[in-house]
Design an enzyme around this catalytic site. Structure first.
Site, PDB file in Angstrom:
ATOM      1  N   HIS A 195     -27.078 -43.034  43.099  1.00  0.00           N
ATOM      2  CA  HIS A 195     -26.052 -42.117  42.586  1.00  0.00           C
ATOM      3  C   HIS A 195     -26.158 -42.013  41.053  1.00  0.00           C
ATOM      4  O   HIS A 195     -26.124 -40.904  40.494  1.00  0.00           O
ATOM      5  CB  HIS A 195     -24.663 -42.631  43.013  1.00  0.00           C
ATOM      6  CG  HIS A 195     -23.510 -41.863  42.478  1.00  0.00           C
ATOM      7  ND1 HIS A 195     -22.669 -41.127  43.290  1.00  0.00           N
ATOM      8  CD2 HIS A 195     -23.029 -41.713  41.210  1.00  0.00           C
ATOM      9  CE1 HIS A 195     -21.725 -40.554  42.535  1.00  0.00           C
ATOM     10  NE2 HIS A 195     -21.927 -40.895  41.275  1.00  0.00           N
ATOM     11  N   GLU A 196     -26.305 -43.154  40.389  1.00  0.00           N
ATOM     12  CA  GLU A 196     -26.376 -43.147  38.915  1.00  0.00           C
ATOM     13  C   GLU A 196     -27.695 -42.541  38.436  1.00  0.00           C
ATOM     14  O   GLU A 196     -27.722 -41.837  37.420  1.00  0.00           O
ATOM     15  CB  GLU A 196     -26.201 -44.566  38.363  1.00  0.00           C
ATOM     16  CG  GLU A 196     -24.877 -45.250  38.739  1.00  0.00           C
ATOM     17  CD  GLU A 196     -23.646 -44.409  38.490  1.00  0.00           C
ATOM     18  OE1 GLU A 196     -23.630 -43.622  37.524  1.00  0.00           O
ATOM     19  OE2 GLU A 196     -22.690 -44.517  39.293  1.00  0.00           O
ATOM     20  N   CYS A 238     -16.973 -40.190  42.482  1.00  0.00           N
ATOM     21  CA  CYS A 238     -17.565 -40.234  41.145  1.00  0.00           C
ATOM     22  C   CYS A 238     -16.457 -40.149  40.106  1.00  0.00           C
ATOM     23  O   CYS A 238     -15.521 -39.360  40.261  1.00  0.00           O
ATOM     24  CB  CYS A 238     -18.526 -39.060  40.991  1.00  0.00           C
ATOM     25  SG  CYS A 238     -19.348 -38.996  39.394  1.00  0.00           S
ATOM     26  N   LEU A 239     -16.580 -40.930  39.050  1.00  0.00           N
ATOM     27  CA  LEU A 239     -15.566 -40.908  37.989  1.00  0.00           C
ATOM     28  C   LEU A 239     -15.524 -39.552  37.275  1.00  0.00           C
ATOM     29  O   LEU A 239     -14.543 -39.232  36.627  1.00  0.00           O
ATOM     30  CB  LEU A 239     -15.844 -42.018  36.964  1.00  0.00           C
ATOM     31  CG  LEU A 239     -15.699 -43.463  37.472  1.00  0.00           C
ATOM     32  CD1 LEU A 239     -16.153 -44.433  36.393  1.00  0.00           C
ATOM     33  CD2 LEU A 239     -14.277 -43.771  37.900  1.00  0.00           C
ATOM     34  N   GLN A 258     -22.091 -39.514  31.478  1.00  0.00           N
ATOM     35  CA  GLN A 258     -20.662 -39.487  31.821  1.00  0.00           C
ATOM     36  C   GLN A 258     -19.775 -39.888  30.651  1.00  0.00           C
ATOM     37  O   GLN A 258     -18.552 -39.735  30.726  1.00  0.00           O
ATOM     38  CB  GLN A 258     -20.373 -40.415  33.006  1.00  0.00           C
ATOM     39  CG  GLN A 258     -20.995 -39.959  34.313  1.00  0.00           C
ATOM     40  CD  GLN A 258     -20.617 -40.892  35.435  1.00  0.00           C
ATOM     41  OE1 GLN A 258     -21.259 -41.909  35.625  1.00  0.00           O
ATOM     42  NE2 GLN A 258     -19.561 -40.573  36.161  1.00  0.00           N
ATOM     43  N   GLY A 270     -20.088 -47.876  38.990  1.00  0.00           N
ATOM     44  CA  GLY A 270     -21.264 -47.429  38.268  1.00  0.00           C
ATOM     45  C   GLY A 270     -20.876 -46.395  37.227  1.00  0.00           C
ATOM     46  O   GLY A 270     -19.871 -45.685  37.398  1.00  0.00           O
ATOM     47  N   HIS A 287     -27.368 -38.969  38.170  1.00  0.00           N
ATOM     48  CA  HIS A 287     -26.673 -38.526  36.951  1.00  0.00           C
ATOM     49  C   HIS A 287     -27.659 -38.319  35.799  1.00  0.00           C
ATOM     50  O   HIS A 287     -27.491 -37.414  34.991  1.00  0.00           O
ATOM     51  CB  HIS A 287     -25.637 -39.564  36.503  1.00  0.00           C
ATOM     52  CG  HIS A 287     -24.301 -39.434  37.166  1.00  0.00           C
ATOM     53  ND1 HIS A 287     -23.528 -38.300  37.050  1.00  0.00           N
ATOM     54  CD2 HIS A 287     -23.574 -40.302  37.919  1.00  0.00           C
ATOM     55  CE1 HIS A 287     -22.389 -38.485  37.723  1.00  0.00           C
ATOM     56  NE2 HIS A 287     -22.386 -39.684  38.264  1.00  0.00           N
TER      57      HIS A 287
HETATM   58 NI    NI Z   1     -20.942 -40.543  39.488  1.00  0.00          NI
END
Ligand code: NI
Length: 157
Positions: A133-134, A91-92, A53, A48, A137
């Site tokens: 999760h997204e 998470c990235l 991000q 995701g 963000h």
């Molecule tokens: Ni994330």
């Protein structure tokens, strides 16, 4: 041309801002951003990726699960299940850290897709997990805010 975008890391204020709604999903710049987000997500082996991000404070995220790509623009979450389950998240934008987060098991997401068409998906399992999760963000929340206990992955010596 598709472009791999730089992924913002924890500490960057954009990750803590509430993202703005996309006014015109048909805008070529929005379409280009989505194309680049999908490429960036795949390149990073992510499941995701949310627009903040990659430096854009817009309500867009992409999901990559079991070789299926989903694009959600201006998403809304509805019909959240009462049943909640823990699951390990990473998470990235928060590298080498993992933690178990308790979240509702099922939900419905309403959004526009990459073609500006309305979509409504009942999600469970990993898809429901990634969507939540997204979605966080887009509201300036990171999984580390919600995790019960964080684990750091040690570098191999
Ligand atoms: Ni994330």
């Amino acid at each position: 041309m598709e472009k791999v975008l730089k992924i913002t890391q924890e500490g960057d204020p954009i990750l803590r801002k509430k993202s703005e709604a996309v006014k015109n999903p048909e805008n070529p710049e929005v379409k280009k951003l989505i194309t680049d987000m999908v490429v960036t997500m795949k390149r990073a082996s992510g499941i995701g990726l949310a627009a903040p991000q990659v430096g854009h404070s817009l309500r867009i995220f992409t999901v990559n699960i079991e070789d299926k790509i989903y694009v959600f623009i201006n998403p809304e979450i509805k019909d959240i299940s009462e049943e909640k389950i823990p699951f390990e998240e990473g998470c990235l934008s928060v590298q080498k850290i993992w933690g178990s987060v308790i979240r509702p098991k099922k939900l419905t997401i309403k959004a526009l897709n990459e073609n500006g068409k309305k979509v409504k998906i009942r999600a469970k399992g990993l898809l429901a997990r990634v969507i939540q999760h997204e979605m966080d963000h887009l509201n300036g929340t990171l999984f580390i805010d919600k995790a019960e206990k964080l684990s750091k992955i040690e570098e191999n010596k």
